[in-house]
Design a protein around this motif. Structure first.
Motif, short mmCIF file in Angstrom:
data_model
loop_
_atom_site.label_atom_id
_atom_site.label_comp_id
_atom_site.label_asym_id
_atom_site.label_seq_id
_atom_site.Cartn_x
_atom_site.Cartn_y
_atom_site.Cartn_z
N CYS A 1 -54.76 -16.08 59.88
CA CYS A 1 -55.61 -17.09 60.52
C CYS A 1 -56.07 -16.61 61.89
O CYS A 1 -57.26 -16.74 62.26
CB CYS A 1 -54.86 -18.42 60.64
SG CYS A 1 -54.33 -19.13 59.07
N LYS B 1 -59.88 -15.66 63.14
CA LYS B 1 -60.45 -16.29 64.34
C LYS B 1 -61.02 -15.23 65.28
O LYS B 1 -62.15 -15.37 65.79
CB LYS B 1 -59.38 -17.09 65.07
CG LYS B 1 -59.83 -17.61 66.43
CD LYS B 1 -58.67 -18.10 67.26
CE LYS B 1 -59.13 -18.41 68.69
NZ LYS B 1 -58.01 -18.87 69.54
N MET C 1 -64.27 -13.74 63.97
CA MET C 1 -65.42 -14.64 63.88
C MET C 1 -66.26 -14.65 65.16
O MET C 1 -67.44 -14.99 65.11
CB MET C 1 -64.94 -16.07 63.59
CG MET C 1 -64.44 -16.26 62.17
SD MET C 1 -63.74 -17.91 61.90
CE MET C 1 -65.23 -18.93 62.01
N SER D 1 -63.45 -26.21 67.39
CA SER D 1 -63.91 -25.65 66.11
C SER D 1 -62.75 -25.63 65.12
O SER D 1 -61.61 -25.38 65.48
CB SER D 1 -64.43 -24.23 66.31
OG SER D 1 -65.46 -24.20 67.28
N ILE E 1 -61.67 -24.38 60.90
CA ILE E 1 -61.95 -23.82 59.58
C ILE E 1 -61.47 -24.83 58.56
O ILE E 1 -60.36 -25.36 58.67
CB ILE E 1 -61.22 -22.48 59.38
CG1 ILE E 1 -61.82 -21.38 60.26
CG2 ILE E 1 -61.28 -22.05 57.90
CD1 ILE E 1 -61.04 -20.08 60.23
N TYR E 2 -62.31 -25.11 57.58
CA TYR E 2 -61.88 -25.97 56.47
C TYR E 2 -62.02 -25.17 55.18
O TYR E 2 -63.03 -24.50 54.94
CB TYR E 2 -62.72 -27.24 56.36
CG TYR E 2 -62.47 -27.94 55.04
CD1 TYR E 2 -61.29 -28.64 54.82
CD2 TYR E 2 -63.39 -27.86 54.00
CE1 TYR E 2 -61.03 -29.25 53.60
CE2 TYR E 2 -63.15 -28.47 52.78
CZ TYR E 2 -61.97 -29.16 52.59
OH TYR E 2 -61.71 -29.74 51.37
N LEU F 1 -59.11 -23.88 65.63
CA LEU F 1 -59.21 -22.52 66.14
C LEU F 1 -58.83 -22.41 67.61
O LEU F 1 -58.23 -21.41 68.03
CB LEU F 1 -60.63 -21.99 65.92
CG LEU F 1 -61.00 -21.82 64.44
CD1 LEU F 1 -62.48 -21.50 64.29
CD2 LEU F 1 -60.15 -20.73 63.80
N TYR G 1 -66.27 -24.59 60.10
CA TYR G 1 -66.64 -23.36 59.40
C TYR G 1 -66.10 -23.40 57.98
O TYR G 1 -64.91 -23.64 57.75
CB TYR G 1 -66.10 -22.14 60.15
CG TYR G 1 -66.71 -21.98 61.52
CD1 TYR G 1 -67.95 -21.38 61.69
CD2 TYR G 1 -66.04 -22.44 62.66
CE1 TYR G 1 -68.52 -21.25 62.95
CE2 TYR G 1 -66.60 -22.32 63.92
CZ TYR G 1 -67.84 -21.72 64.06
OH TYR G 1 -68.39 -21.59 65.31
N THR G 2 -66.98 -23.15 57.01
CA THR G 2 -66.59 -23.17 55.60
C THR G 2 -67.09 -21.91 54.91
O THR G 2 -67.95 -21.19 55.44
CB THR G 2 -67.17 -24.40 54.88
OG1 THR G 2 -68.60 -24.31 54.88
CG2 THR G 2 -66.73 -25.69 55.56
N THR H 1 -71.66 -28.25 60.28
CA THR H 1 -70.98 -27.21 59.52
C THR H 1 -71.72 -25.88 59.62
O THR H 1 -72.92 -25.83 59.86
CB THR H 1 -70.86 -27.60 58.04
OG1 THR H 1 -72.16 -27.79 57.49
CG2 THR H 1 -70.05 -28.89 57.88
N SER I 1 -71.74 -22.25 57.32
CA SER I 1 -71.27 -21.56 56.12
C SER I 1 -71.62 -20.08 56.13
O SER I 1 -71.64 -19.42 55.08
CB SER I 1 -71.86 -22.22 54.86
OG SER I 1 -71.48 -23.57 54.78
N LEU J 1 -67.81 -17.49 58.46
CA LEU J 1 -66.43 -17.33 58.00
C LEU J 1 -66.26 -16.21 56.98
O LEU J 1 -65.33 -15.40 57.11
CB LEU J 1 -65.94 -18.66 57.41
CG LEU J 1 -64.51 -18.67 56.87
CD1 LEU J 1 -63.51 -18.28 57.95
CD2 LEU J 1 -64.17 -20.05 56.31
#
Length: 486
Positions: free
Chosen positions: A24, A28, A31, A40, A42-43, A84, A141-142, A163, A165, A168
């Motif tokens: 993780c 991060k 990114m 922010s 992440i999902y 994050l 972020y997805t 969002t 996309s 990530l």
């Protein structure tokens, strides 16, 4: 409003099975989140259960690799939110009905989940809207639009959700390219178990066996070595089918011709980390002269490439080196004819016999992400390697080295009948070798500080394979011992 205290369990100090929070934090960093973003997240939504078409028969579950990379969770129905800025991981557990508990048994308790996984807090999926409202993220972020739509649906109706996309996936691909030492340890152990299965196939093979028999033997031998899942469908290709790259039918009798070979491309998987090994061995236990000639060309190619591997080497140079060796050796035995090897290579003639890349990364997917570059209009061109085009090898990359030579009737007919190309093939000599079918030798290696470590522990020289297949000679048995449990 923050989630109720009784709905959230905080992590105690304990060691998880695998330290995925390192992943993780690495993602991060890669990114490069804009500094203006203060909240922010992440999902990511993990994979759910699936059933066979139009039935309630469950299919074997295997977690989506990106989700496993961030969580280490190999169970259906989970989600994750990663704050994050606070570097906090929330694992979102599914709500299980009493009916499901009665049929399938209970899920782990929240405390057990915290012991098992490298996350900070556990919440139920029904409490996710409250968590989102408490965090009030400025950007989510997805991986894709589908997951972005889902998180919008889960949020409170009065909450504005922004969002992204696009950021990530590239970061995760790059993160997965360079492994942590503990990831390499897992792959090394899986490679050992898979190696033992390849050894078992060669030791226990007898004429009269079928491809299906060998595929089952491989799976069984993996299980004996604590590798209970396959990283991909085993390829057990005998005779002319050895020239078909992704032959997975495994439903034919194994021919017993003088040149007949069996190509087994198979590897197990543990903790979602895979392995990849290919070995080719003679049906009769002894390589014919023609089969040995082709086999030794492939082996020479692989060993030459392996001898060059180290940080700083460009994979495209290794691909070119392999092509040059294969082409020169085919000229040496008279199959290819030309005054200048460069003419053959420029015209792509070697790809009549070798029509795939030299290798790929291995990790949570056997053809792992990272290091790939898509080239427009060249996707079907075997002369172009899309792997690590413009960057050198780096320490802790895990990759395969898998040259091959194939006598595929369809490919050979195309090349030998193409106008202007007939002059480059000696059809009489070619006919002598066509019965060999195909040879591939594949090892999985990790790039080290000074070179590489070969994690494949399966004999590959012809005299070693012949000794291994000799039922009266078990000189390799004591060396290739079963793996310890992971």
């Amino acid at each position: 409003m923050t989630p109720h205290s009784q709905d959230m369990v905080h992590r105690r100090h304990s060691k998880p099975i695998i330290p995925t929070k390192q992943h993780c934090l690495k993602v991060k960093r890669l990114m490069n989140i804009p500094q203006k973003n203060k909240r922010s997240i992440i999902y990511m939504k993990g994979k759910g259960e699936s059933t066979r078409d139009d039935t309630d028969i469950e299919l074997e579950f295997r977690q989506e690799s990106y989700f496993f990379y961030l969580t280490g969770v190999d169970e259906p129905g989970f989600q994750v939110i990663i704050h994050l800025q606070k570097e906090k991981v929330y694992l979102i557990a599914p709500t299980i009905s009493n009916t499901d508990i009665a049929w399938k048994g209970p899920l782990y308790t929240d405390s057990e989940l915290l012991e098992k996984y490298d996350v900070d807090e556990i919440i139920l999926d029904e409490d996710m809207p409250r968590l989102l409202k408490a965090i009030c993220p400025d950007t989510i972020y997805t991986l894709n639009k589908k997951q972005a739509d889902h998180i919008r649906y889960m949020a409170n109706p009065d909450q504005s959700i922004c969002t992204d996309s696009h950021l990530l996936t590239p970061a995760m691909n790059e993160a997965r390219l360079i492994k942590f030492s503990w990831e390499i340890d897992i792959i090394r152990q899986v490679m050992h178990g898979s190696s033992m299965a390849h050894v078992a196939i060669m030791q226990q093979f007898q004429p009269g066996m079928t491809e299906a028999h060998l595929a089952a033997l491989f799976r069984w031998s993996c299980a004996l070595n604590n590798v209970h899942r396959q990283a991909y469908l085993p390829i057990v290709a005998s005779g002319p089918r050895a020239a078909t790259l992704h032959y997975v039918k495994n439903n034919r009798n194994i021919p017993t011709g003088p040149h007949s070979l069996v190509l087994v491309d198979a590897g197990g998987e543990n903790l979602c980390y895979g392995s990849d090994i290919t070995r080719t061995f003679p049906v009769c236990g002894i390589f014919s002269e023609e089969a040995k000639t082709i086999y030794d060309i492939v082996l020479k190619t692989q060993e030459t490439v392996l001898s060059r591997l180290k940080p700083g080497v460009y994979w495209s140079d290794m691909q070119q080196l392999a092509i040059e060796i294969l082409c020169q050796e085919l000229m040496n035995i008279g199959i290819l004819v030309a005054d200048d090897i460069n003419i053959l290579i420029e015209l792509g003639v070697p790809f009549a016999f070798y029509y795939h890349g030299l290798g790929h990364t291995v990790g949570l997917d056997v053809h792992d992400v990272g290091g790939q570059e898509l080239l427009e209009d060249d996707d079907d061109d075997p002369t172009i390697s899309h792997f690590l085009l413009h960057r050198p090898l780096e320490q802790n990359m895990v990759l395969t080295v898998e040259p091959g030579l194939y006598f595929n009737d369809t490919m050979l007919n195309i090349w030998t009948q193409y106008p202007g190309y007939q002059q480059f093939f000696d059809m009489k000599i070619l006919s002598r070798y066509r019965g060999v079918g195909g040879v591939r030798i594949e090892d999985t290696v990790v790039i080290t500080e000074q070179g590489y470590e070969n994690m494949t522990k399966v004999p590959k020289h012809t005299h070693e394979i012949e000794a291994l297949m000799d039922r009266d000679n078990r000189q390799y048995s004591s060396h290739y011992t079963p793996a310890l449990s992971i």
